[in-house]
Each structure stands twice: as structure tokens, then as C-alpha cells.
Design an enzyme around this catalytic site. Sequence first.
Site, mmCIF file in Angstrom:
data_model
loop_
_atom_site.group_PDB
_atom_site.id
_atom_site.type_symbol
_atom_site.label_atom_id
_atom_site.label_comp_id
_atom_site.label_asym_id
_atom_site.label_seq_id
_atom_site.Cartn_x
_atom_site.Cartn_y
_atom_site.Cartn_z
ATOM 1 N N ASN A 164 27.487 60.645 21.735
ATOM 2 C CA ASN A 164 26.686 61.275 20.698
ATOM 3 C C ASN A 164 27.562 61.117 19.324
ATOM 4 O OD1 ASN A 164 25.451 62.959 18.937
ATOM 5 N ND2 ASN A 164 25.462 64.654 20.023
ATOM 6 N N SER A 174 33.014 68.968 25.607
ATOM 7 C CA SER A 174 34.579 68.549 25.695
ATOM 8 C C SER A 174 34.764 67.713 26.775
ATOM 9 C CB SER A 174 35.251 69.999 25.914
ATOM 10 O OG SER A 174 35.312 70.716 24.648
ATOM 11 N N GLY A 212 32.930 70.944 21.832
ATOM 12 C CA GLY A 212 33.807 70.731 20.630
ATOM 13 C C GLY A 212 34.837 71.722 20.524
ATOM 14 N N HIS A 216 19.748 69.625 21.049
ATOM 15 C CA HIS A 216 20.878 69.602 21.089
ATOM 16 C C HIS A 216 21.329 71.109 20.386
ATOM 17 C CE1 HIS A 216 25.435 69.311 20.017
ATOM 18 N NE2 HIS A 216 25.168 68.416 20.808
ATOM 19 N N LYS A 236 27.014 62.161 16.432
ATOM 20 C CA LYS A 236 26.713 63.066 15.506
ATOM 21 C C LYS A 236 26.770 62.368 14.001
ATOM 22 C CE LYS A 236 28.369 66.361 18.680
ATOM 23 N NZ LYS A 236 28.923 67.760 19.267
ATOM 24 N N GLU A 283 23.376 72.040 18.324
ATOM 25 C CA GLU A 283 23.692 72.069 16.720
ATOM 26 C C GLU A 283 22.374 72.059 16.154
ATOM 27 O OE1 GLU A 283 26.579 68.653 16.808
ATOM 28 O OE2 GLU A 283 27.878 70.279 17.793
ATOM 29 N N GLU A 325 24.416 71.195 28.798
ATOM 30 C CA GLU A 325 25.819 71.339 27.652
ATOM 31 C C GLU A 325 25.854 72.829 27.454
ATOM 32 O OE1 GLU A 325 26.650 67.831 25.194
ATOM 33 O OE2 GLU A 325 25.004 68.869 24.292
HETATM 34 P P1 PGA Z 1 31.724 67.282 22.653
HETATM 35 O O1 PGA Z 1 30.278 67.263 22.186
HETATM 36 O O2 PGA Z 1 32.111 66.231 23.652
HETATM 37 O O3 PGA Z 1 32.578 66.881 21.339
HETATM 38 O O4 PGA Z 1 32.303 68.425 22.915
HETATM 39 C C1 PGA Z 1 29.240 67.133 22.943
HETATM 40 C C2 PGA Z 1 28.080 67.190 22.246
HETATM 41 O O5 PGA Z 1 27.998 67.936 21.409
HETATM 42 O O6 PGA Z 1 27.085 66.428 22.893
#
Ligand code: PGA
Length: 277
Positions: free
Chosen positions: A32, A238, A198, A122, A34, A124, A192
Site C-alpha cells: 500500500n 508495521s 506505521g 483502511h 498510500k 486512515e 490491521e
Molecule cells: P505500515 O502500514 O506497514 O506502514 O504500518 C500498513 C497499512 O497502513 O496498511
Amino acid sequence: MKYILITQNMPSPMVYSLHMAKVKRTPLVIGNWKMHPATLEAAKRLGKDVVTKALKARGTASCDIGIAVPTLYFDEIGKITKGKPIMLGAQNAAAGAVGAETGEVSAGMLAERRAAFVIVGHSERRARGEDNAQVTARAAGVLAAKMIPVVCIGEQSRDAEGDFYHIVHEQLDAVFANLGGTAATRVVVAYEPVWAIGTGLTPTAEDVSTMRLAIKKYLHEKYGDAVANKVRVLYGGSVTEENALEFMQNGMIDGFLVGGASLEAVRFAVIIKACIA
Ligand code: PGA
């Protein structure tokens, strides 16, 4: 309610895990991106690097690979992935086909640009106000456009009583409540935990395996064995080249949704290797 309610009537984890282990699902690793990288030129460089290294890491093994890139980069990255076994995906899609929805892109528009999958729900996006009903509608739009919805579910934080299982259960139930069995098998569930995204923090592989079991239990009760066995459950939050193998081996998952580490082809490739080890 307590965690015990979720595990009640659950086949014993060991029996259930053994049973599930009999069914071979193709692992799936999705990067992803982003809102990265900052320019089209950098995106093309990253795309070429990812394609080369990811396919080398996979070799002849069976593993599905996807990259969810910013929509504006679709066509150029599509030229790089064309004819290669790497799926191009989007990071969200509006539920309807057309409409007065400023800033949105529909699933049909993405499918026309050769998207194979779309991430929906997601955290976010949920943080910007998308609720379970919207996520469900978006997932239905993706299915209607004949793509794979990668539905993200996960708790904000964990509590000692295990109430977070109910939050995840609600998110899951919203998406599957009105789906028939055939459509359900096309959904990919990405667990997730929001607190792990993150942050560098992660649940243990055992935590992930227990959550996966709760997800499978839900699907098993709703659809029975055949469908529950087919739905792939990914872990995200992560994920790194260092922890991927442990999650694969002891988390009982079918692959990963990778954020930060997918922006470096070498790291993404090591995560792919962990899925086929
Ligand atoms: P990350 O993000 O691997 O940077 O923690 C995962 C995600 O948001 O899908």
C-alpha cells in the site's frame, strides 16, 4: 462482553487450525503505497524496482502480489506491470458508478484502468469519517465492478477484557452481512490493528493467529467450511522484513498488507520471500 463469548463454541484452536491447514490458499502480499512517492518519475522508478525484485523473490512459487498505487499514477505504473503477474490496485473506491461526489473515483472507473483490487475501509479512511455502512457499500461497489475488495478491519486499541474482538466482529459483519457465499469468497480480509499501523508496534504472532481464528469462526458459522476456507486473511501493521516470517509461520495468515516497507523494493521482496518460505 468478554472475549470468552467470541471463543465460545469455537472449535478448539488446534483442531480448527489443523483443519484449515489442509486447504492451500495462495498467499497474497499487497504493498500500500498510500500517498507516495511525491512525483510520477519517482513512482515509475519504484514501480520498475518493485516489479523486478518482487518477481525475482517469488520465482516460480505460487504467491499473488499487488501494489495499491495513487490513482493518478495508474496508467504509467500499469505500463510497467502490464503482462507481469503483479496486480494493480487502488486505495479506495466510491460505492456508486457516477454521481455528485466531489473528489471520489468509482470502482467502475478503476476497473476500466485495469485495477484488479481495491483497498476499502483502511483505518486512515475510517479516521476521516468512513463508517461501517460506507465501507460495506464501497466493498459492494468493488465486487460489482468485478474486482477484489481488500477489506481492512482492526481495533483502535486493545483492552484487557477483549472487547476489541467485538469491534472487529462488527466491522466484519457489516461487510459480509448481505453477501452471498460466492461473493464472499472474492473478499480479502486484512486485519490491521490501528495501533500497529506505521508505529513499529505489533501484536504477537499468537495474537494475530487468535484474531484470524475469530474471523474464520465468523465466516465458518455464516457460510460453512467451503467459503470460510477460501477467504484469505492478511495481516497489516508495521510488517517488516524482520517480522514477516514469524507472522507467516505462527500467525496462520495468508499474507500481508504492507505500508512503509513496500516503498523499498528490497524490503518488499524479503516480505514476499517470507510468504513462500
Ligand atoms: P505500515 O502500514 O506497514 O506502514 O504500518 C500498513 C497499512 O497502513 O496498511
